[in-house]
Scaffold this active site. Structure first.
Site, PDB file in Angstrom:
ATOM      1  N   GLN A 434       0.723  -0.878   0.582  1.00 31.44           N
ATOM      2  CA  GLN A 434       0.037  -0.193   0.298  1.00 31.44           C
ATOM      3  C   GLN A 434       1.080   0.993   0.302  1.00 31.44           C
ATOM      4  O   GLN A 434       2.036   1.665   1.208  1.00 31.44           O
ATOM      5  CB  GLN A 434      -0.570   0.075   1.747  1.00 31.44           C
ATOM      6  CG  GLN A 434      -1.949  -1.525   1.260  1.00 31.44           C
ATOM      7  CD  GLN A 434      -1.281  -2.083   1.786  1.00 31.44           C
ATOM      8  OE1 GLN A 434      -0.039  -2.624   2.631  1.00 31.44           O
ATOM      9  NE2 GLN A 434      -2.149  -3.225   2.113  1.00 31.44           N
ATOM     10  N   GLN A 456      -1.852   0.596  -5.013  1.00 33.08           N
ATOM     11  CA  GLN A 456      -2.541   0.969  -4.011  1.00 33.08           C
ATOM     12  C   GLN A 456      -2.914   1.106  -3.203  1.00 33.08           C
ATOM     13  O   GLN A 456      -2.168   2.490  -2.666  1.00 33.08           O
ATOM     14  CB  GLN A 456      -2.084  -1.148  -3.721  1.00 33.08           C
ATOM     15  CG  GLN A 456      -3.145  -1.158  -2.969  1.00 33.08           C
ATOM     16  CD  GLN A 456      -2.655  -2.968  -2.145  1.00 33.08           C
ATOM     17  OE1 GLN A 456      -1.332  -2.675  -2.767  1.00 33.08           O
ATOM     18  NE2 GLN A 456      -3.227  -3.758  -1.144  1.00 33.08           N
ATOM     19  N   ASP A 457      -4.280   1.780  -2.845  1.00 34.22           N
ATOM     20  CA  ASP A 457      -4.789   2.433  -1.403  1.00 34.22           C
ATOM     21  C   ASP A 457      -4.237   4.529  -1.951  1.00 34.22           C
ATOM     22  O   ASP A 457      -3.472   4.679  -0.884  1.00 34.22           O
ATOM     23  CB  ASP A 457      -4.205   2.942  -0.572  1.00 34.22           C
ATOM     24  CG  ASP A 457      -4.675   0.880   0.335  1.00 34.22           C
ATOM     25  OD1 ASP A 457      -5.752   0.766  -0.569  1.00 34.22           O
ATOM     26  OD2 ASP A 457      -4.426   0.333   0.760  1.00 34.22           O
ATOM     27  N   ASP A 480      -8.041  -1.427  -4.597  1.00 34.32           N
ATOM     28  CA  ASP A 480      -8.509  -0.426  -3.100  1.00 34.32           C
ATOM     29  C   ASP A 480      -8.071   0.749  -3.475  1.00 34.32           C
ATOM     30  O   ASP A 480      -8.209   1.660  -2.209  1.00 34.32           O
ATOM     31  CB  ASP A 480      -8.551  -1.038  -2.024  1.00 34.32           C
ATOM     32  CG  ASP A 480      -9.308  -2.504  -1.640  1.00 34.32           C
ATOM     33  OD1 ASP A 480     -10.149  -3.112  -2.453  1.00 34.32           O
ATOM     34  OD2 ASP A 480      -8.438  -3.258  -1.303  1.00 34.32           O
ATOM     35  N   ARG A 536     -15.748  -3.547  -2.705  1.00 33.67           N
ATOM     36  CA  ARG A 536     -15.947  -4.775  -2.115  1.00 33.67           C
ATOM     37  C   ARG A 536     -15.567  -4.046  -0.813  1.00 33.67           C
ATOM     38  O   ARG A 536     -14.950  -2.413  -0.821  1.00 33.67           O
ATOM     39  CB  ARG A 536     -14.984  -5.754  -2.642  1.00 33.67           C
ATOM     40  CG  ARG A 536     -13.298  -4.935  -1.573  1.00 33.67           C
ATOM     41  CD  ARG A 536     -12.046  -6.910  -2.166  1.00 33.67           C
ATOM     42  NE  ARG A 536     -10.665  -6.108  -2.285  1.00 33.67           N
ATOM     43  CZ  ARG A 536      -9.834  -6.353  -1.730  1.00 33.67           C
ATOM     44  NH1 ARG A 536     -10.134  -8.055  -2.063  1.00 33.67           N
ATOM     45  NH2 ARG A 536      -9.243  -5.842  -2.090  1.00 33.67           N
TER      46      ARG A 536
END
Length: 631
Positions: A434, A456-457, A480, A536
Site C-alpha cells: 500500500q 494500491q490505496d 482498493d 468491495r
C-alpha cells in the site's frame, strides 16, 4: 411482629437514613489553579499551571458589582479590546468547582486570551451552594448576561452576539443558562433586558442530572437542596438536556477522557443534529478532569473555543485574510509547501490562500488539525506536482520507523475546511504494498480539478462523519484505490483502473447515512485491463452508489464483490449497500449484477443530491467556499 409494625419499622429506618443524609456535612475543598496543579503533577509530570497574561491588546475593569442580593455583592471582571468604538462579540465565562467552590480568578487567563483575540470577556462570581441553593447560581448568571447587555456601549459589546463558556460544574450552569434564554422557569420574561445566549461552550460538564449516565451524588444534592429522590423536581429542572430544542444555540463540547463528565452529551448532540444546529465535539486525549487549568491542555482548549466562536460570530468576515506564494525558484515567500503551511496561524479566523507555482515538490506534506481553512491553489493541474514514494513496509530514513498504510501518504489533511485546486498529488511507489497519495482525515475538504495518482490505496478518506468533495478530479490506482470511512462525493470525475482489481473499498460506519457517491463520473481503464469490480466492502456496512455514470468495458457484469474469506466480517452481503442509477457504457449491466446490490428508483435517487449527502449537521455548502476563494 405484625405486618403493620414491620412496615412502620422499615419506613422509620428509611426516613432515618434520609435525615442522616440531609445532616451529613460535606467538606468544602478549595478549587483553584494551584490546588489542581498539586493534585495532578505526580501523574502528569509535564504539566504546568496556567498564568495570567502580563500584557495584551486589551483593557480591564475588575471587581465590578453586577448584582447585590441578601447583603452580598456579586462581582465581575471585564477584559475588553482597547478599541471600544467597534462592536464585538462577548463571552461570559463560568468557573467550576462542584457548585460549592472555585472563583472567577480560575477563568481569568482564558478571559484574557479571548480579549486579546478581539472578544469582550466577562468573568463573574455567583452564589455557591454554601451560600444559597439552586436556582440562585442560575439567576445570578442570567443577571450577569443582562448586565453585559446593559453596559454594552461602555465595553463595545455586540448585544446580538453573546456566548457563554463554563467548565465542570460551570459548564452545566453555562449550558443551562444557554438553553433557557427567555424561559418562564427562571422568570426571564419579567425582565426588559434579554438573557438570551447565542453560542454555548461546554468544557467537560454534564448536561443532565437525571440521565442514566449521570453519577452525581452528594455534592450535587447539596446544591439542588436534596437528593434525586428527595427533590426530583430540582434535579430535572436543573438538567439542560430537558430544554434542548430547535431554538438551542450552536454548541461546542470540549471533553476529557473521563466519561463521568459527559452525561447526556450524546443525547443533546442528537437533538441538535435533528434540528440542524451547528455543534462540535473535541476530546483531548489522555486528559484528566480540570485539564483546562493546566498547560499544554489550556492552549488546546482556548484554540478550539476561539475557532468555534469565530465560526459562529465572524462568519461574514470569514473570507481570505492572508495570501502566500510558494515557488521552487525562490521567487515566492517560501520554496516549500510544508513551510508555508507551518507559517499560518493555528486555528486561523479565515482562509489562507497558498499559491503554488509550477514545479515538482518532493515533500511529505501534512496539514495538522490546528491548521484550518488552508487553500492550496496550483498554477496548473499538471504543472504542480506534490510527490513522495513512501509505502507500507518502508523504513523511514529519518526516524527509523517502519511505515504502514496510514503513514505512507504524500499529503495528509487533518485540518477542517481544507481546499485544493489545480494540482497533482502523487505517490510514485507501485512495486508492492500500500502507498497512499492522499489521506484526508478532516471534515469539509474540497478537491477541485486535481489529479491524484498512485497504485494500491491511492486515496484514503478517513474518519467517521468526515465529508470530502471531489470535483472534476482524475484519480487512478490499482487495488482498493479509493477506500475509507468518510462520506465522499465525486462529481464529474474520471476514475481509472490500472490493473484488474477493485475500484473502491468503503468502510462506512453503521450509523453513517452515506459512504461514497459518484455522480456523472467516468470509469476508464489502462490498456489490457478488462476485469475490475466497482467495489468491495472493507467493513460490513460499506455504502457506495454510482449515479448517471459511464462505466467502461473493464467493469465486470457482476459489478460488486463481497470480499470472501474475511474471517472478521463474514456475510457482508447482508449489510452492505451497493447501488447504481442509470449507469451507462459497456460496463453497465443491471441484469447481471450480484443479487445483493440495488438499482435505485427515481424517487430514491433524490436522496443522493450533493446538498443532502454533504450537508450534515451544519448544512455545509461547498459552493460558498468556492465563491469566497474566487472573489
Amino acid at each position: 411482629m405484625s405486618r403493620f409494625a414491620h412496615t412502620i419499622f422499615i419506613l422509620s429506618f428509611l426516613l432515618g437514613g434520609v435525615c442522616l443524609a440531609q445532616k451529613k456535612t460535606i467538606n468544602k475543598i478549595e478549587y483553584s489553579i494551584a490546588t489542581t496543579y498539586e493534585k495532578l503533577k505526580a501523574d502528569y509530570l509535564f504539566i504546568k499551571p496556567i498564568e495570567e497574561l502580563k500584557t495584551g491588546d486589551f483593557n480591564k475593569n475588575e471587581d465590578i458589582i453586577y448584582k447585590s442580593i441578601d447583603g452580598k455583592d456579586l462581582k465581575a471582571d471585564v477584559y475588553f479590546p482597547k478599541n471600544v468604538l467597534k462592536k464585538k462579540p462577548a463571552l461570559l465565562l463560568v468557573f467550576g468547582g462542584g457548585w460549592m467552590s472555585g472563583s472567577k480568578e480560575n477563568v481569568r487567563p482564558l478571559a484574557q486570551y479571548f480579549a486579546n483575540n478581539g472578544y469582550v470577556a466577562v468573568t463573574a462570581n455567583y452564589r455557591l451552594s454554601t451560600d444559597a441553593v439552586y436556582p440562585a447560581a442560575v439567576l445570578d448568571l442570567k443577571a450577569a448576561v443582562r448586565w453585559m447587555r446593559q453596559h454594552a456601549h461602555r465595553y463595545g459589546i455586540d448585544s446580538n452576539k453573546i456566548a457563554i463558556l463554563g467548565n465542570s460544574a460551570g459548564a452545566q450552569l453555562a449550558t443551562l443558562v444557554g438553553v433557557t434564554g427567555g424561559s418562564s422557569v427562571y422568570n426571564s420574561e419579567n425582565f426588559k433586558i434579554s438573557d438570551s445566549i447565542q453560542a454555548i461552550i461546554n468544557v467537560d460538564g454534564i448536561v443532565s442530572f437525571t440521565h442514566p449516565e449521570s453519577e452525581e451524588g452528594e455534592v450535587a444534592a447539596k446544591w439542588l437542596n436534596g437528593s434525586k429522590y428527595q427533590n426530583p423536581k430540582n434535579w430535572k429542572e436543573a438538567s439542560p438536556l430537558n430544554y434542548v430544542d430547535a431554538n438551542t444555540p450552536p454548541t461546542l463540547f470540549i471533553n476529557s477522557t473521563q466519561p463521568r463528565f459527559h452525561a447526556g452529551r450524546v443525547d443533546m448532540i442528537s437533538i441538535l443534529n435533528q434540528n440542524h444546529i451547528y455543534n462540535e465535539v473535541h476530546t483531548i486525549p489522555d486528559t484528566p478532569h480540570s485539564f483546562w487549568l493546566m498547560q499544554p491542555w489550556f492552549n488546546k482548549t482556548a484554540q478550539y473555543s476561539l475557532a468555534f466562536l469565530d465560526r459562529i460570530f465572524k462568519a461574514e468576515d470569514s473570507k481570505v485574510y492572508r495570501e502566500i506564494k510558494v515557488a521552487l525558484d525562490g521567487s515566492g515567500d517560501f520554496n516549500s509547501i510544508q513551510k508555508a503551511i507551518a507559517s499560518t496561524r493555528d486555528l486561523g479566523p479565515a482562509y489562507v490562500k497558498i499559491y503554488v507555482k509550477n514545479g515538482i515538490y518532493k515533500e511529505k506534506i501534512e496539514v495538522p488539525a490546528w491548521k484550518r481553512k488552508i487553500a492550496l491553489i496550483g498554477e496548473s493541474r499538471d504543472g504542480v506536482i506534490l510527490v513522495n514514494d513512501d509505502y507500507s513496509g518502508k523504513v523511514d530514513s529519518v526516524s527509523g520507523t517502519v511505515h504502514n498504510t496510514f503513514t505512507s501518504y504524500t499529503l495528509k489533511v487533518e485540518g477542517l475546511d481544507f481546499y485544493a485546486e489545480n494540482l497533482t498529488i502523487q505517490n510514485t511507489w507501485c512495486d508492492r504494498g500500500q502507498a497512499v497519495a492522499l489521506h484526508t482525515a478532516g471534515d469539509r475538504s474540497i478537491f477541485n480539478n486535481c489529479r491524484i495518482l498512485g497504485c494500491q490505496d491511492t486515496v484514503y478518506t478517513a474518519g467517521e462523519d468526515n465529508r470530502v468533495l471531489f470535483e472534476n478530479c482524475y484519480i487512478e490506482g490499482t487495488t482498493d484505490f479509493i477506500f475509507g470511512q468518510a462520506t465522499a462525493f465525486f462529481e464529474e470525475c474520471e476514475i481509472k483502473s490500472l490493473t484488474n482489481s477493485y475500484v473502491t473499498a468503503a468502510s462506512t460506519p453503521a450509523m453513517q447515512d452515506y459512504g461514497y457517491v459518484f455522480l456523472n463520473c467516468k470509469l476508464t481503464a489502462a490498456a489490457g485491463v478488462n476485469q475490475a469490480y466497482l467495489g468491495r466492502p472493507w467493513r460490513p456496512y460499506a455504502k457506495t452508489v454510482f449515479i448517471n455514470s459511464v462505466l467502461g468495458a473493464h467493469i465486470l457484469p457482476e459489478g460488486w464483490e463481497v470480499w470472501d474469506g474475511d474471517a472478521m466480517f463474514p456475510h457482508k452481503e447482508r449489510t452492505v449497500f451497493y447501488a447504481e442509477y442509470k449507469s451507462k457504457g459497456a460496463g453497465a449491466n443491471a441484469e447481471k449484477r450480484v443479487w445483493w446490490s440495488h438499482q435505485l428508483y427515481e424517487e430514491e435517487v433524490n436522496l443522493y443530491t450533493k446538498d443532502l449527502v454533504l450537508g450534515g449537521h451544519d448544512n455545509w455548502k461547498p459552493e460558498l467556499v468556492s465563491s469566497i476563494l474566487n472573489e
